[in-house]
Design a protein around this motif. Structure first.
Motif, mmCIF file in Angstrom:
data_model
loop_
_atom_site.group_PDB
_atom_site.id
_atom_site.type_symbol
_atom_site.label_atom_id
_atom_site.label_comp_id
_atom_site.label_asym_id
_atom_site.label_seq_id
_atom_site.Cartn_x
_atom_site.Cartn_y
_atom_site.Cartn_z
ATOM 1 N N LEU A 187 28.221 25.758 -3.628
ATOM 2 C CA LEU A 187 29.293 26.364 -2.832
ATOM 3 C C LEU A 187 28.944 26.269 -1.347
ATOM 4 O O LEU A 187 29.792 25.924 -0.521
ATOM 5 C CB LEU A 187 29.540 27.819 -3.232
ATOM 6 N N GLY A 238 36.652 25.995 -7.314
ATOM 7 C CA GLY A 238 36.449 25.408 -5.993
ATOM 8 C C GLY A 238 35.272 24.449 -5.971
ATOM 9 O O GLY A 238 35.361 23.345 -5.417
ATOM 10 N N VAL A 239 34.156 24.843 -6.569
ATOM 11 C CA VAL A 239 32.971 23.979 -6.618
ATOM 12 C C VAL A 239 33.236 22.791 -7.542
ATOM 13 O O VAL A 239 32.814 21.666 -7.260
ATOM 14 C CB VAL A 239 31.737 24.784 -7.060
ATOM 15 N N HIS A 268 35.725 20.319 -5.543
ATOM 16 C CA HIS A 268 35.381 19.842 -4.196
ATOM 17 C C HIS A 268 34.630 18.514 -4.270
ATOM 18 O O HIS A 268 33.695 18.352 -5.056
ATOM 19 C CB HIS A 268 34.542 20.886 -3.472
ATOM 20 N N GLU A 269 35.042 17.577 -3.458
ATOM 21 C CA GLU A 269 34.431 16.239 -3.503
ATOM 22 C C GLU A 269 32.944 16.245 -3.151
ATOM 23 O O GLU A 269 32.196 15.377 -3.610
ATOM 24 C CB GLU A 269 35.190 15.269 -2.599
ATOM 25 N N SER A 327 30.753 18.604 -3.993
ATOM 26 C CA SER A 327 29.936 19.282 -5.002
ATOM 27 C C SER A 327 30.191 18.830 -6.433
ATOM 28 O O SER A 327 29.344 19.033 -7.308
ATOM 29 C CB SER A 327 30.163 20.795 -4.924
ATOM 30 N N ARG A 328 31.325 18.242 -6.697
ATOM 31 C CA ARG A 328 31.725 17.933 -8.076
ATOM 32 C C ARG A 328 30.677 17.096 -8.821
ATOM 33 O O ARG A 328 30.298 17.430 -9.938
ATOM 34 C CB ARG A 328 33.080 17.228 -8.089
ATOM 35 N N ARG A 388 41.660 27.072 -5.955
ATOM 36 C CA ARG A 388 40.415 26.391 -5.621
ATOM 37 C C ARG A 388 39.326 27.379 -5.207
ATOM 38 O O ARG A 388 38.438 27.040 -4.441
ATOM 39 C CB ARG A 388 40.627 25.344 -4.547
ATOM 40 N N THR A 423 32.620 31.197 2.730
ATOM 41 C CA THR A 423 32.449 30.625 1.395
ATOM 42 C C THR A 423 32.688 31.636 0.282
ATOM 43 O O THR A 423 33.368 31.328 -0.687
ATOM 44 C CB THR A 423 31.059 29.979 1.253
ATOM 45 N N THR A 436 29.726 22.917 0.107
ATOM 46 C CA THR A 436 31.135 22.584 0.358
ATOM 47 C C THR A 436 31.586 23.000 1.755
ATOM 48 O O THR A 436 32.638 22.561 2.210
ATOM 49 C CB THR A 436 32.077 23.240 -0.676
ATOM 50 N N ASP A 437 30.808 23.829 2.421
ATOM 51 C CA ASP A 437 31.170 24.283 3.761
ATOM 52 C C ASP A 437 30.976 23.139 4.758
ATOM 53 O O ASP A 437 29.952 22.452 4.729
ATOM 54 C CB ASP A 437 30.329 25.494 4.165
#
Length: 183
Positions: free
Chosen positions: A122, A77-78, A81-82, A84-85, A72, A146, A125-126
């Motif tokens: 990204l 990862g991006v 991720h819920e 950013s997707r 991820r 990140t 997502t933090d």
């Protein structure tokens, strides 16, 4: 490239593809600082020292690796991720890129707007709030969380000190550039 051209040709258009709430001075300062840290806005792919012409695994001014579904990290990862997707799918559609990690990763090298958008996503997502403009230490901690730079994780004490000092210089340069835009 000048930072002004990065703002007008990459960051601004990327922000226009994302929700207005993502386009903040904090985000723009951070995008400039992290781009300077990663590539100085000179290299669209990772340079492999000692191997002229060889490309490392990272692409775009913000130096994203493709990552893997299980790790991820990077683009994966991006993509997964819920937070950013969905927005990544919107950006991909707008940029004419297949919504698939490998296609996104491959296009980062040629598409600075896509690269800036992925970098902003990204950050999104933090779990923590973006650090205030001027909070260089907070921005550094965000960068470590990140981007997870390998030079920090594997570096000696001196290499870590050098990387941290580089961040301070880049953050100051980003603040200066944003002040110039606001003037």
């Amino acid at each position: 490239m000048t930072l002004g051209s990065i703002i007008s040709n990459a960051i601004g258009p990327a922000m226009a593809l994302l929700p207005a709430a993502m386009d903040t001075p904090q985000a723009r300062v951070y995008l400039l600082a992290s781009g300077l840290q990663e590539s100085r806005f000179k290299d669209r792919y990772q340079i492999v020292h000692g191997r002229p012409g060889a490309k490392g695994p990272a692409r775009g001014f913000w130096q994203f690796e493709q990552g893997t579904q299980s790790s991820r990290g990077g683009v994966w990862g991006v993509y997964l991720h819920e937070a950013s997707r969905y927005w990544l799918s919107i950006v991909c559609a707008a940029r004419g890129v297949a919504f698939e990690p490998r296609a996104i990763w491959e296009q980062l090298e040629a598409d600075d707007v896509l690269s800036a958008a992925v970098a902003r996503l990204l950050m999104f997502t933090d779990a923590q709030r973006l650090p205030a403009v001027g909070d260089e230490e907070g921005a550094w901690q965000l960068y470590l969380r990140t981007w997870r730079p390998g030079a920090w994780a594997r570096g000696s004490a001196q290499q870590r000190a050098d990387l941290r000092a580089k961040w301070a210089r880049n953050y100051a340069q980003a603040l200066e550039a944003m002040a110039g835009v606001a003037a």
